[in-house]
Design a protein around this motif. Sequence first.
Motif, short mmCIF file in Angstrom:
data_model
loop_
_atom_site.label_atom_id
_atom_site.label_comp_id
_atom_site.label_asym_id
_atom_site.label_seq_id
_atom_site.Cartn_x
_atom_site.Cartn_y
_atom_site.Cartn_z
N ILE A 1 -77.04 102.16 21.91
CA ILE A 1 -76.58 101.95 23.17
C ILE A 1 -77.25 100.62 23.67
O ILE A 1 -78.48 100.39 23.51
CB ILE A 1 -77.27 102.92 24.15
N TYR A 2 -76.21 99.65 24.00
CA TYR A 2 -76.91 98.34 24.57
C TYR A 2 -77.01 98.23 25.87
O TYR A 2 -75.92 98.80 26.83
CB TYR A 2 -75.72 97.33 23.97
N PRO A 3 -78.04 97.64 26.44
CA PRO A 3 -78.18 97.72 27.91
C PRO A 3 -77.09 96.70 28.74
O PRO A 3 -77.98 95.69 29.37
CB PRO A 3 -79.73 97.37 28.18
N THR A 4 -76.15 96.73 28.69
CA THR A 4 -75.13 95.74 29.11
C THR A 4 -73.96 96.53 29.65
O THR A 4 -73.59 97.72 29.19
CB THR A 4 -74.73 94.64 28.12
N VAL A 5 -73.35 96.20 30.78
CA VAL A 5 -71.80 96.66 31.28
C VAL A 5 -71.07 95.65 31.15
O VAL A 5 -71.25 94.59 31.92
CB VAL A 5 -72.13 97.34 32.80
N LEU A 6 -69.95 95.85 30.46
CA LEU A 6 -68.88 95.08 30.13
C LEU A 6 -67.55 95.28 31.10
O LEU A 6 -66.92 94.18 31.61
CB LEU A 6 -68.27 95.25 28.89
N GLY A 7 -67.47 96.18 31.87
CA GLY A 7 -66.50 96.12 32.83
C GLY A 7 -64.93 96.51 32.63
O GLY A 7 -64.20 96.92 33.12
N ARG A 8 -64.84 96.21 31.03
CA ARG A 8 -63.52 96.50 30.48
C ARG A 8 -63.48 96.42 29.20
O ARG A 8 -64.64 96.26 28.53
CB ARG A 8 -62.62 95.24 30.94
N GLY A 9 -62.50 96.92 28.33
CA GLY A 9 -62.57 97.17 26.96
C GLY A 9 -62.45 98.46 26.61
O GLY A 9 -62.30 99.40 27.39
N THR A 10 -62.21 98.77 25.45
CA THR A 10 -61.74 100.01 24.81
C THR A 10 -62.82 100.98 24.58
O THR A 10 -64.19 100.37 24.35
CB THR A 10 -61.11 100.12 23.36
N ARG A 11 -62.72 102.30 25.38
CA ARG A 11 -64.25 103.24 25.41
C ARG A 11 -64.12 103.94 24.19
O ARG A 11 -63.07 104.12 23.42
CB ARG A 11 -64.14 103.67 26.71
N LEU A 12 -65.27 104.92 23.69
CA LEU A 12 -65.39 105.60 22.58
C LEU A 12 -64.63 106.74 22.96
O LEU A 12 -63.81 107.32 21.81
CB LEU A 12 -66.77 105.98 22.53
N PHE A 13 -64.35 107.25 24.08
CA PHE A 13 -63.83 108.49 24.26
C PHE A 13 -62.33 108.17 24.92
O PHE A 13 -62.27 107.67 25.92
CB PHE A 13 -64.54 109.55 24.99
#
Length: 189
Positions: free
Chosen positions: A149-161
């Motif tokens: 887990i990386y301490p960053t929020v991307l706001g978009r993109g493909t998610r794991l689930f």
Amino acid sequence: MTRKLVVSVYISLDGVVQDPVGMENSGLGNWVGPFSRGPEGDEIMRQELWAADLALMGRTTYEGFAAVWPNLNDPGGFAKRLNGMPKYVASTTMRQAEWTNTTVLSVDVAGHVRRLKGEGEGDILVYGSAGLVHSLLPLGLVDQVHMLIYPTVLGRGTRLFPNDFAARFDLRDLRQLGSGMAHAVYTPS
């Protein structure tokens, strides 16, 4: 004995797993680059790879790995281990794979995964491969999810689930790593 299927992902705080090193032209950039997992994180990744005796990937992840890993010679032996093990790539568009010891699975991927789980003793390691994971999770074929887990929020993109997937997971291990990162291991309840 049935071997485990282990999903290993780099994941942002908002659940994005897409293009962590910026090779897919997603516009997300290299979002893992500013962080270091440190020696403990390296050891976790080593143990994960050495517990596996085959790798399973989706086409996009496979293409990214195949462009880099065959040419690496790292002191930790990660490349030697990964290059030498059997690899399977789930793809409806690929006809052949150039990376050593790779088999293309173009039909009935779930059936192949069930068969592979019944053979051998080492884990089946799935790196990234969100589309593949999205197809395996609802079928109950995933035994563990390892999240770096990386301490960053991307706001978009493909998610794991996938959006329509619901399940409960049990936390099996949680470790704080360098640069504010964490490694978590979950199993489906």
